[in-house]
Design an enzyme around this catalytic site. Structure first.
Site, mmCIF file in Angstrom:
data_model
loop_
_atom_site.group_PDB
_atom_site.id
_atom_site.type_symbol
_atom_site.label_atom_id
_atom_site.label_comp_id
_atom_site.label_asym_id
_atom_site.label_seq_id
_atom_site.Cartn_x
_atom_site.Cartn_y
_atom_site.Cartn_z
ATOM 1 N N ASN A 291 -7.230 1.845 10.480
ATOM 2 C CA ASN A 291 -5.921 2.242 10.991
ATOM 3 C C ASN A 291 -6.016 2.287 12.508
ATOM 4 O O ASN A 291 -6.794 3.074 13.067
ATOM 5 C CB ASN A 291 -5.508 3.610 10.450
ATOM 6 N N GLU B 288 -3.410 0.003 8.550
ATOM 7 C CA GLU B 288 -2.198 0.463 9.227
ATOM 8 C C GLU B 288 -2.209 -0.060 10.651
ATOM 9 O O GLU B 288 -3.216 0.046 11.353
ATOM 10 C CB GLU B 288 -2.106 1.999 9.283
ATOM 11 N N HIS C 213 -3.025 11.105 0.885
ATOM 12 C CA HIS C 213 -2.515 10.869 2.236
ATOM 13 C C HIS C 213 -1.903 12.173 2.746
ATOM 14 O O HIS C 213 -0.688 12.277 2.915
ATOM 15 C CB HIS C 213 -1.490 9.729 2.227
ATOM 16 N N TYR D 260 -3.720 2.251 16.190
ATOM 17 C CA TYR D 260 -2.462 2.299 16.921
ATOM 18 C C TYR D 260 -2.656 2.189 18.429
ATOM 19 O O TYR D 260 -1.911 1.485 19.099
ATOM 20 C CB TYR D 260 -1.713 3.601 16.583
ATOM 21 N N GLU E 48 -7.306 8.654 6.486
ATOM 22 C CA GLU E 48 -7.495 9.359 7.751
ATOM 23 C C GLU E 48 -7.972 10.802 7.582
ATOM 24 O O GLU E 48 -7.269 11.766 7.949
ATOM 25 C CB GLU E 48 -6.205 9.315 8.580
ATOM 26 N N ARG F 295 0.850 -1.188 0.000
ATOM 27 C CA ARG F 295 0.000 0.000 0.000
ATOM 28 C C ARG F 295 0.890 1.244 0.000
ATOM 29 O O ARG F 295 1.713 1.426 0.909
ATOM 30 C CB ARG F 295 -0.911 0.015 1.235
#
Length: 478
Positions: free
Chosen positions: A302, A368, A127, A304, A172, A84
């Site tokens: 995504n 991600e 992005h 984290y 995002e 990606r």
């Protein structure tokens, strides 16, 4: 190395599980002034002293523009089957509307190199790197940017769709809107909550407008998604103030964009939270919400870390986001990554289960996931990163547990292939499974890279106790 990473048995993933790694154009390409590329908002933002840690910029980054062949070789060596990457809008349309053939040719070469190695490309159209000329015209708070993005998406699809079958429209939008225009932490560095809400709507509208246009010309083998970032809200204390802080944060961070793309419109609670700004509703024209809800083939997740919202008076720092004037944040529970982010793989399991139910079975891809830790180049050039290895094993196990419990997760893309320019943190944070020496641009595969290779090879959560480095050298292996 044997015996250090003492994790459990291998846990197999479903057949045809999508494995890969991810990057973003501005974070790795460099060559910001070559082949006609125009400045992006991140070039402008980074040029202002104090905006980026150590006044770093993306002028060189990982020099991927010149070293893409080497980086594709690295992917091939690790056996990475999906890659990606994002396209730089400023490289292919420096003025936001006219094609620069030399810039577009770079992505032609990249797509061809990936095809030669049998690596499947997943291209992200946006992005965070808006051409500066479009920002000069108002940027994402300006509705005209929607049309410019749709034209740009149409053009790159026409050029690359014979080799690129999997597309992400926007990555995002939360960060682009609320960090770029809301609190000014990211480019273009504007602190205006009203502008941030308009930007959020127009980013979503750009996604839907482009997606509907591309659907008209795409074949059945082309698949489209959007990548949203999620941070589960942890209720730190059992009282109404903490519950309200978590509710407000969850609505803005986790549901504002999700509900819109899923056809539910903006959450009523979020609309109430931002009603005093009188910015969002005037920006929403008839038919906008239907356009935003263009059908997806998959949703990119995504993830984290979770967040711990709190009443502002009891928090460590303020949120400074639209509708969250009374909300702040508490530090995450240890252990933390070097970004200060909590490590909570169990929250990823819960998130994937919730999304499967909330999105009515829409396929999910973890687009991600990764962690920054300080890395040291050891004897013989080896990069031994036990904290990142543990992070990946724990989070892959969390994905596996979600699938076992019914989550419709079809893939996992590690962030990131390379250490890179980490936005406002400059080069201080290393997320890569490949170490980059930013002085020499030398690449070194870390232990975490070999772990990812093992996961791909076995289609399983690796038993990292038996992690092997294909160099087969005791000095290199540590």
């Amino acid at each position: 190395m044997d015996g250090e990473y003492g994790f459990g048995q291998e846990l197999s993933f479903p057949r045809d599980f999508v494995w890969g790694a991810a990057t973003a154009a501005f974070q790795i390409e460099g060559a910001t002034k070559e082949d006609g590329r125009g400045p992006s908002i991140w070039d402008t933002f980074a040029a202002i002293p104090g905006n980026v840690l150590d006044n770093d910029n993306g002028d060189f980054a990982c020099d991927h523009f010149h070293r893409s062949g080497e980086d594709v070789d690295l992917m091939d060596r690790l056996g990475i089957p999906h890659y990606r990457f994002s396209l730089s809008w400023s490289r292919v349309q420096p003025d936001g509307k006219t094609v620069e053939p030399r810039g577009l040719a770079f992505y032609d070469r990249l797509a061809d190199r990936l095809a030669e190695r049998g690596i499947v490309p997943i291209a992200t159209m946006y992005h965070w790197d808006l051409p500066q000329v479009l920002q000069d015209d108002g940027g994402w708070p300006n509705r005209d940017t929607v049309a410019r993005f749709a034209d740009y998406a149409d053009m790159v699809f026409d050029r690359l769709s014979d080799r690129v079958r999997h597309w992400v429209t926007i990555n995002e939008p939360f960060c682009s809107a609320f960090f770029g225009y809301g609190n000014g932490m990211h480019a273009p560095g504007i602190s205006d909550h009203r502008a941030a809400l308009r930007a959020a709507h127009h980013l979503l509208l750009a996604h839907g407008t482009a997606l509907r246009r591309l659907r008209e010309k795409a074949g059945s083998s082309h698949k489209f998604g959007i990548a949203l970032n999620f941070a589960p809200a942890v209720i730190e204390a059992a009282d109404e103030g903490y519950r309200q802080a978590a509710r407000k944060f969850d609505c803005l961070q986790n549901r504002f964009f999700l509900d819109a793309v899923m056809g539910r419109g903006y959450p009523a609670e979020s609309l109430a939270d931002v009603a005093h700004l009188d910015a969002l509703q005037p920006a929403v024209a008839d038919g906008d919400l239907e356009t935003i809800a263009a059908p997806l083939d998959w949703l990119g997740i995504n993830y984290y870390a979770p967040c711990r919202p709190a009443p502002l008076a009891e928090a460590k720092w303020a949120c400074d986001l639209p509708g969250l004037d009374s909300v702040g944040m508490l530090p995450g529970a240890e252990p933390l990554t070097s970004m200060g982010w909590e490590q909570a793989p169990d929250r990823l399991t819960q998130l994937l289960l919730w999304l499967t139910e909330y999105c009515e079975g829409l396929p999910l891809i973890v687009a991600e996931n990764g962690a920054a830790f300080p890395d040291t180049v050891g004897p013989c050039g080896h990069v031994h990163d036990p904290q990142r290895v543990r992070y990946y094993v724990e989070h892959l196990t969390a994905v596996h547990q979600a699938i076992e419990r019914g989550a419709k997760v079809e893939g996992y893309l590690a962030w990131s292939l390379l250490d890179n320019f980490e936005w406002a943190m400059g080069y201080s944070q290393r997320f890569g499974v490949v170490h980059v020496d930013f002085e020499t641009q030398e690449r070194r595969i870390k232990d975490s890279g070999w772990l990812l290779a093992q996961a791909i090879r076995t289609n399983a959560v690796p038993n990292a106790k038996h992690l092997r480095n294909d160099l087969g050298n005791d000095c290199v292996r540590g």
